[in-house]
Design an enzyme around this catalytic site. Structure first.
Site, mmCIF file in Angstrom:
data_model
loop_
_atom_site.group_PDB
_atom_site.id
_atom_site.type_symbol
_atom_site.label_atom_id
_atom_site.label_comp_id
_atom_site.label_asym_id
_atom_site.label_seq_id
_atom_site.Cartn_x
_atom_site.Cartn_y
_atom_site.Cartn_z
ATOM 1 N N GLY A 12 0.793 -1.231 0.000
ATOM 2 C CA GLY A 12 0.000 0.000 0.000
ATOM 3 C C GLY A 12 0.820 1.272 0.000
ATOM 4 O O GLY A 12 0.307 2.335 0.353
ATOM 5 N N HIS A 109 0.975 -0.008 -13.691
ATOM 6 C CA HIS A 109 1.719 -1.248 -13.916
ATOM 7 C C HIS A 109 3.206 -0.924 -13.833
ATOM 8 O O HIS A 109 3.651 0.072 -14.418
ATOM 9 C CB HIS A 109 1.371 -1.841 -15.278
ATOM 10 C CG HIS A 109 2.012 -3.174 -15.498
ATOM 11 N ND1 HIS A 109 1.520 -4.333 -14.925
ATOM 12 C CD2 HIS A 109 3.111 -3.532 -16.186
ATOM 13 C CE1 HIS A 109 2.305 -5.338 -15.261
ATOM 14 N NE2 HIS A 109 3.279 -4.885 -16.024
ATOM 15 N N GLU A 179 6.629 5.777 -9.608
ATOM 16 C CA GLU A 179 5.206 5.682 -9.265
ATOM 17 C C GLU A 179 4.805 6.822 -8.329
ATOM 18 O O GLU A 179 3.795 7.505 -8.554
ATOM 19 C CB GLU A 179 4.919 4.320 -8.618
ATOM 20 C CG GLU A 179 5.095 3.171 -9.596
ATOM 21 C CD GLU A 179 4.794 1.807 -9.013
ATOM 22 O OE1 GLU A 179 4.374 0.934 -9.786
ATOM 23 O OE2 GLU A 179 4.967 1.598 -7.798
HETATM 24 C C1 GAR Z 1 3.473 -1.378 -7.466
HETATM 25 O O1 GAR Z 1 4.777 -1.375 -7.975
HETATM 26 C C2 GAR Z 1 2.468 -1.493 -8.593
HETATM 27 O O2 GAR Z 1 2.895 -0.901 -9.783
HETATM 28 C C3 GAR Z 1 2.377 -2.983 -8.750
HETATM 29 O O3 GAR Z 1 2.416 -3.497 -7.454
HETATM 30 C C4 GAR Z 1 3.220 -2.642 -6.639
HETATM 31 C C5 GAR Z 1 2.463 -2.362 -5.351
HETATM 32 O O4 GAR Z 1 3.264 -1.686 -4.417
HETATM 33 N N1 GAR Z 1 1.171 -3.345 -9.453
HETATM 34 C C6 GAR Z 1 1.086 -4.411 -10.240
HETATM 35 O O5 GAR Z 1 1.995 -5.195 -10.399
HETATM 36 C C7 GAR Z 1 -0.263 -4.591 -10.917
HETATM 37 N N2 GAR Z 1 -0.180 -5.553 -11.974
HETATM 38 P P1 GAR Z 1 2.579 -0.965 -3.176
HETATM 39 O O6 GAR Z 1 1.614 -1.956 -2.538
HETATM 40 O O7 GAR Z 1 3.712 -0.649 -2.253
HETATM 41 O O8 GAR Z 1 1.873 0.250 -3.670
#
Ligand code: GAR
Length: 196
Positions: A12, A109, A179
């Protein structure tokens, strides 16, 4: 007032960045966090107010509720959600949800789509594949969500270099930085284009 629902399956950290970003904007509210994972770090982050005093209610759902009932769709409609933001959400979004919120679901992504996307390509799996393929760059893709994994219309991409010595964790750190730098702002730009 624009109302956002965040979907997150894991740590999260993106959900936290997004919530902090909008905590200073009176015309946008993070209304709800939805997760399929009762152990998700996002639950603890929300309990702590995301470090900015925002205690967003969290709803945990299971696969039958998500895929075989209208409960999640009904909840989002009842909460008058304008935009659904997937932030590290790992399940395919069912067609009923996509059709109920046309042009109002976006995802991030952790790679440069259309490469390194599709079923099974999520989180660290993506970074491992990028390193194994000897890529010289990776990045992020923010896109609208349709019924297929990682195939909706691309809204924004940004890239970062990958060096031959980078580990998957090092690539992940570069991608996370992108991100955090871009997702909240791009969400704001998408919100600004929505009617109402
Ligand atoms: C992020 O890097 C996001 O881009 C990826 O999961 C991670 C979550 O990190 N999403 C995917 O792979 C979707 N296919 P977080 O829980 O620390 O935000």
């Amino acid at each position: 007032m624009k109302r956002i629902a965040l979907f997150a399956s894991g740590s999260g950290s993106n959900a936290e960045e997004i919530t902090r970003y909008f905590s200073t904007q009176s015309d946008v509210q993070i209304v709800l966090i939805l997760t399929n994972n009762p152990q998700a770090g996002v639950i603890e982050r929300s309990r702590r107010g995301f470090g900015c005093g925002q205690h967003v209610p969290v709803v945990v759902f299971d696969r039958p509720a998500f895929r075989e009932s209208d409960r999640v769709v009904e909840l989002l409609k009842a909460q008058q959600i304008d935009l659904i933001v997937l932030a590290g959400f790992m399940w395919l979004v069912p067609a009923t949800l996509v059709q109920s919120f046309p042009g109002r679901i976006i995802n991030i992504h952790p790679a440069l789509l259309p490469r390194f996307g599709g079923k099974g390509m999520f989180g660290h799996h993506v970074h491992e594949a990028v390193v194994a393929a000897g890529e010289t760059e990776s990045g992020i893709t923010i896109h609208f969500v349709n019924e297929h994994y990682d195939e909706g219309q691309i809204i924004f991409q940004a890239s970062c270099p990958v060096s031959p010595t980078d580990t998957p964790n090092e690539v992940a750190a570069k991608v996370h930085a992108l991100e955090y730098a871009h997702y909240p702002r791009v969400i704001g730009e998408v919100l600004a284009t929505l009617p109402g």
